[in-house]
Design a protein around this motif. Structure first.
Motif, PDB file in Angstrom:
ATOM      1  N   HIS A  28       0.844  -1.194   0.000  1.00  0.00           N
ATOM      2  CA  HIS A  28       0.000   0.000   0.000  1.00  0.00           C
ATOM      3  C   HIS A  28       0.881   1.246   0.000  1.00  0.00           C
ATOM      4  O   HIS A  28       2.104   1.169   0.105  1.00  0.00           O
ATOM      5  N   ASP A  29       0.239   2.400  -0.073  1.00  0.00           N
ATOM      6  CA  ASP A  29       0.987   3.659  -0.200  1.00  0.00           C
ATOM      7  C   ASP A  29       1.823   4.002   1.033  1.00  0.00           C
ATOM      8  O   ASP A  29       2.700   4.854   0.959  1.00  0.00           O
ATOM      9  N   SER A  30       1.515   3.377   2.174  1.00  0.00           N
ATOM     10  CA  SER A  30       2.228   3.734   3.410  1.00  0.00           C
ATOM     11  C   SER A  30       3.545   2.977   3.590  1.00  0.00           C
ATOM     12  O   SER A  30       4.236   3.166   4.589  1.00  0.00           O
ATOM     13  N   TRP A  31       3.877   2.094   2.651  1.00  0.00           N
ATOM     14  CA  TRP A  31       5.152   1.377   2.756  1.00  0.00           C
ATOM     15  C   TRP A  31       6.307   2.369   2.794  1.00  0.00           C
ATOM     16  O   TRP A  31       6.376   3.314   2.012  1.00  0.00           O
ATOM     17  N   ALA A  32       7.242   2.152   3.714  1.00  0.00           N
ATOM     18  CA  ALA A  32       8.468   2.962   3.779  1.00  0.00           C
ATOM     19  C   ALA A  32       9.527   2.176   4.532  1.00  0.00           C
ATOM     20  O   ALA A  32       9.222   1.448   5.473  1.00  0.00           O
ATOM     21  N   ALA A  33      10.770   2.310   4.107  1.00  0.00           N
ATOM     22  CA  ALA A  33      11.901   1.678   4.788  1.00  0.00           C
ATOM     23  C   ALA A  33      13.144   2.507   4.529  1.00  0.00           C
ATOM     24  O   ALA A  33      13.251   3.177   3.498  1.00  0.00           O
ATOM     25  N   SER A  34      14.073   2.485   5.466  1.00  0.00           N
ATOM     26  CA  SER A  34      15.315   3.251   5.307  1.00  0.00           C
ATOM     27  C   SER A  34      16.138   2.688   4.157  1.00  0.00           C
ATOM     28  O   SER A  34      16.227   1.468   3.969  1.00  0.00           O
ATOM     29  N   LYS A  35      16.746   3.589   3.403  1.00  0.00           N
ATOM     30  CA  LYS A  35      17.537   3.164   2.240  1.00  0.00           C
ATOM     31  C   LYS A  35      18.662   2.228   2.633  1.00  0.00           C
ATOM     32  O   LYS A  35      18.965   1.259   1.930  1.00  0.00           O
ATOM     33  N   ASP A  36      19.318   2.521   3.771  1.00  0.00           N
ATOM     34  CA  ASP A  36      20.449   1.676   4.167  1.00  0.00           C
ATOM     35  C   ASP A  36      19.999   0.280   4.579  1.00  0.00           C
ATOM     36  O   ASP A  36      20.735  -0.695   4.422  1.00  0.00           O
ATOM     37  N   VAL A  37      18.762   0.182   5.078  1.00  0.00           N
ATOM     38  CA  VAL A  37      18.235  -1.126   5.483  1.00  0.00           C
ATOM     39  C   VAL A  37      17.927  -1.971   4.247  1.00  0.00           C
ATOM     40  O   VAL A  37      18.265  -3.163   4.189  1.00  0.00           O
ATOM     41  N   ILE A  38      17.312  -1.366   3.246  1.00  0.00           N
ATOM     42  CA  ILE A  38      17.052  -2.079   1.991  1.00  0.00           C
ATOM     43  C   ILE A  38      18.374  -2.434   1.302  1.00  0.00           C
ATOM     44  O   ILE A  38      18.547  -3.539   0.773  1.00  0.00           O
ATOM     45  N   ALA A  39      19.327  -1.505   1.342  1.00  0.00           N
ATOM     46  CA  ALA A  39      20.649  -1.757   0.739  1.00  0.00           C
ATOM     47  C   ALA A  39      21.338  -2.941   1.415  1.00  0.00           C
ATOM     48  O   ALA A  39      22.002  -3.749   0.753  1.00  0.00           O
ATOM     49  N   ALA A  40      21.154  -3.056   2.734  1.00  0.00           N
ATOM     50  CA  ALA A  40      21.762  -4.175   3.477  1.00  0.00           C
ATOM     51  C   ALA A  40      21.168  -5.503   3.000  1.00  0.00           C
ATOM     52  O   ALA A  40      21.896  -6.493   2.818  1.00  0.00           O
ATOM     53  N   PHE A  41      19.840  -5.529   2.790  1.00  0.00           N
ATOM     54  CA  PHE A  41      19.210  -6.744   2.274  1.00  0.00           C
ATOM     55  C   PHE A  41      19.732  -7.067   0.876  1.00  0.00           C
ATOM     56  O   PHE A  41      20.045  -8.216   0.563  1.00  0.00           O
ATOM     57  N   GLU A  42      19.827  -6.036   0.032  1.00  0.00           N
ATOM     58  CA  GLU A  42      20.273  -6.266  -1.351  1.00  0.00           C
ATOM     59  C   GLU A  42      21.697  -6.802  -1.397  1.00  0.00           C
ATOM     60  O   GLU A  42      22.015  -7.700  -2.180  1.00  0.00           O
ATOM     61  N   LYS A  43      22.525  -6.276  -0.514  1.00  0.00           N
ATOM     62  CA  LYS A  43      23.919  -6.741  -0.465  1.00  0.00           C
ATOM     63  C   LYS A  43      24.003  -8.174   0.056  1.00  0.00           C
ATOM     64  O   LYS A  43      24.726  -9.018  -0.493  1.00  0.00           O
ATOM     65  N   GLN A  44      23.255  -8.438   1.106  1.00  0.00           N
ATOM     66  CA  GLN A  44      23.291  -9.756   1.758  1.00  0.00           C
ATOM     67  C   GLN A  44      22.677 -10.836   0.862  1.00  0.00           C
ATOM     68  O   GLN A  44      23.186 -11.962   0.779  1.00  0.00           O
ATOM     69  N   LYS A 285      15.683  -8.594  12.828  1.00  0.00           N
ATOM     70  CA  LYS A 285      15.794  -7.522  13.828  1.00  0.00           C
ATOM     71  C   LYS A 285      16.040  -6.172  13.150  1.00  0.00           C
ATOM     72  O   LYS A 285      15.466  -5.151  13.532  1.00  0.00           O
ATOM     73  N   ARG A 286      16.876  -6.169  12.118  1.00  0.00           N
ATOM     74  CA  ARG A 286      17.214  -4.917  11.429  1.00  0.00           C
ATOM     75  C   ARG A 286      15.969  -4.242  10.854  1.00  0.00           C
ATOM     76  O   ARG A 286      15.756  -3.042  11.018  1.00  0.00           O
ATOM     77  N   PHE A 287      15.140  -5.017  10.155  1.00  0.00           N
ATOM     78  CA  PHE A 287      13.950  -4.422   9.548  1.00  0.00           C
ATOM     79  C   PHE A 287      12.899  -4.089  10.600  1.00  0.00           C
ATOM     80  O   PHE A 287      12.268  -3.020  10.549  1.00  0.00           O
ATOM     81  N   GLN A 288      12.706  -4.989  11.554  1.00  0.00           N
ATOM     82  CA  GLN A 288      11.692  -4.761  12.600  1.00  0.00           C
ATOM     83  C   GLN A 288      11.978  -3.490  13.401  1.00  0.00           C
ATOM     84  O   GLN A 288      11.060  -2.752  13.745  1.00  0.00           O
ATOM     85  N   GLU A 289      13.252  -3.208  13.644  1.00  0.00           N
ATOM     86  CA  GLU A 289      13.596  -1.999  14.406  1.00  0.00           C
ATOM     87  C   GLU A 289      13.579  -0.745  13.538  1.00  0.00           C
ATOM     88  O   GLU A 289      13.539   0.374  14.059  1.00  0.00           O
ATOM     89  N   ASP A 290      13.585  -0.939  12.231  1.00  0.00           N
ATOM     90  CA  ASP A 290      13.529   0.194  11.297  1.00  0.00           C
ATOM     91  C   ASP A 290      12.095   0.683  11.087  1.00  0.00           C
ATOM     92  O   ASP A 290      11.872   1.839  10.727  1.00  0.00           O
ATOM     93  N   MET A 291      11.105  -0.185  11.308  1.00  0.00           N
ATOM     94  CA  MET A 291       9.715   0.136  10.977  1.00  0.00           C
ATOM     95  C   MET A 291       9.104   1.294  11.764  1.00  0.00           C
ATOM     96  O   MET A 291       8.413   2.128  11.168  1.00  0.00           O
TER      97      MET A 291
END
Length: 345
Positions: A28-44, A285-291
């Motif tokens: 939905h439109d309210s989705w949001a996440a920190s860029k560094d958190v998404i970048a960490a997933f992409e790298k991992q 934990k990384r994503f849950q604490e970012d929310m």
């Protein structure tokens, strides 16, 4: 967005081997996440994340069901307990138990036999009020459902359409939980007589009609009461510049309904491996604490810390209304139909 839609919805193999390193999240439109958190997933993981936002939660779920045979993505995030049975009954998700699922608090777990969805976050749908309006008018803000039908609050409340909006439906279910299967209709008749205004979705209600939000002030919104979330006041503080010492909005705690949001691997996802990796990450934990400071919701896993300013300005409701998913499944469609003819006609 149209370009993303075309890429995600192509049936010619565009998501096949050539694009297997992209995982698409539909939300939905309210989705949001920190860029560094998404970048960490992409790298991992080695997967690039593409996000497709598709309107209010209710609209997004309905669209996902309509496109389930040729889905727009791999993972859907944002179906909540008010609409969960609709998604499951329509075969929207395939079974997958996310790694780390044992850390999800027991009260949020559902569908434990098939693991078609994974709980991601929780929050409370509540009436918010504009503190300045009530101070200026020397009027006590409402505290409960009962207060909202009193004459002093006539023409002050805006809510969302229960048939198209997740918070609108949550508010309806909150009244059904509070007044019972037979009492909620009488309550809504009184609410209608007291001048409740209904709009399509949360964005319009909160950012255009509500006088207490920063966006609503700019839009000259004139309703000092809105159906939103218990976590909306911290958003008003944290996004403000300069930051106020207190939130400009408050929560009527006797109007809250507990919402839980889930994510799942779409039944016909083209990148199931990437989708599974993303689901694992959503309960890390990384994503849950970012929310909390991005989507203004609470984590559902044990050990995830919540920022102090979030707790200070947006504490969870102490005694919210709740309803068993099975009961929601049994009554939701009929209640929405009755609500529509009662309130909108």
């Amino acid at each position: 967005m149209a370009g993303t839609l075309a890429a995600c919805g192509s049936s010619d193999g565009g998501q096949g081997s050539g694009d297997s390193k992209t995982v698409t999240l539909v939300s939905h439109d309210s989705w949001a996440a920190s860029k560094d958190v998404i970048a960490a997933f992409e790298k991992q993981s080695g997967y690039k994340v593409r996000v497709l936002k598709d309107g209010d939660a209710g609209q997004a779920v309905n669209k996902a069901i309509l496109t389930k045979d040729n889905p727009q993505g791999d993972v859907f995030f944002g179906v909540d307990n008010t609409l969960l049975s609709r998604a499951l009954d329509n075969g929207l998700f395939q079974s997958y138990e996310a790694k780390g699922a044992e850390r999800i608090k027991a009260e949020y777990r559902v569908d434990q036999d098939e693991h078609r969805v994974t709980p991601i976050d929780t929050g409370d749908i509540c009436v918010n009020y504009d503190k300045k309006y009530f101070a200026d008018h020397e009027l006590e803000p409402p505290k409960s459902f009962d207060d909202l039908i009193k004459p002093q609050y006539k023409n002050l409340l805006v809510t969302e359409n229960a048939s198209t909006s997740s918070p609108g439906l949550g508010f309806l279910l909150g009244t059904a939980a509070h007044y019972g299967d037979t009492g909620w209709e009488g309550y809504w008749k009184k609410l209608k007589a007291n001048g409740v205004k209904v709009v399509d979705g949360w964005e319009q209600a909160y950012n255009q009609e509500f006088s207490g939000s920063s966006s609503g002030k700019k839009a000259k919104g004139d309703r000092p009461l809105v159906v939103s979330y218990a976590s909306s006041p911290p958003a008003e503080v944290l996004y403000a510049d300069p930051k106020p010492t207190a939130a400009p909005t408050g929560v009527a705690e006797g109007t809250c309904f507990r919402q839980v949001e889930y994510a799942g691997l779409l039944s016909n996802a083209k990148n199931t491996k990437g989708g599974k990796a993303l689901l694992d990450f959503l309960i890390s934990k990384r994503f849950q604490e970012d929310m909390p400071l991005n989507m203004f919701v609470y984590p559902v896993t044990e050990g995830a810390q919540v920022p102090p300013e979030f707790v200070k300005y947006g504490p969870q409701a102490k005694d919210p209304e709740t309803m068993a998913p099975a009961k929601i499944a049994d009554h939701r469609d009929q209640w929405v139909k009755s609500w529509t003819s009662l309130v909108l006609k």
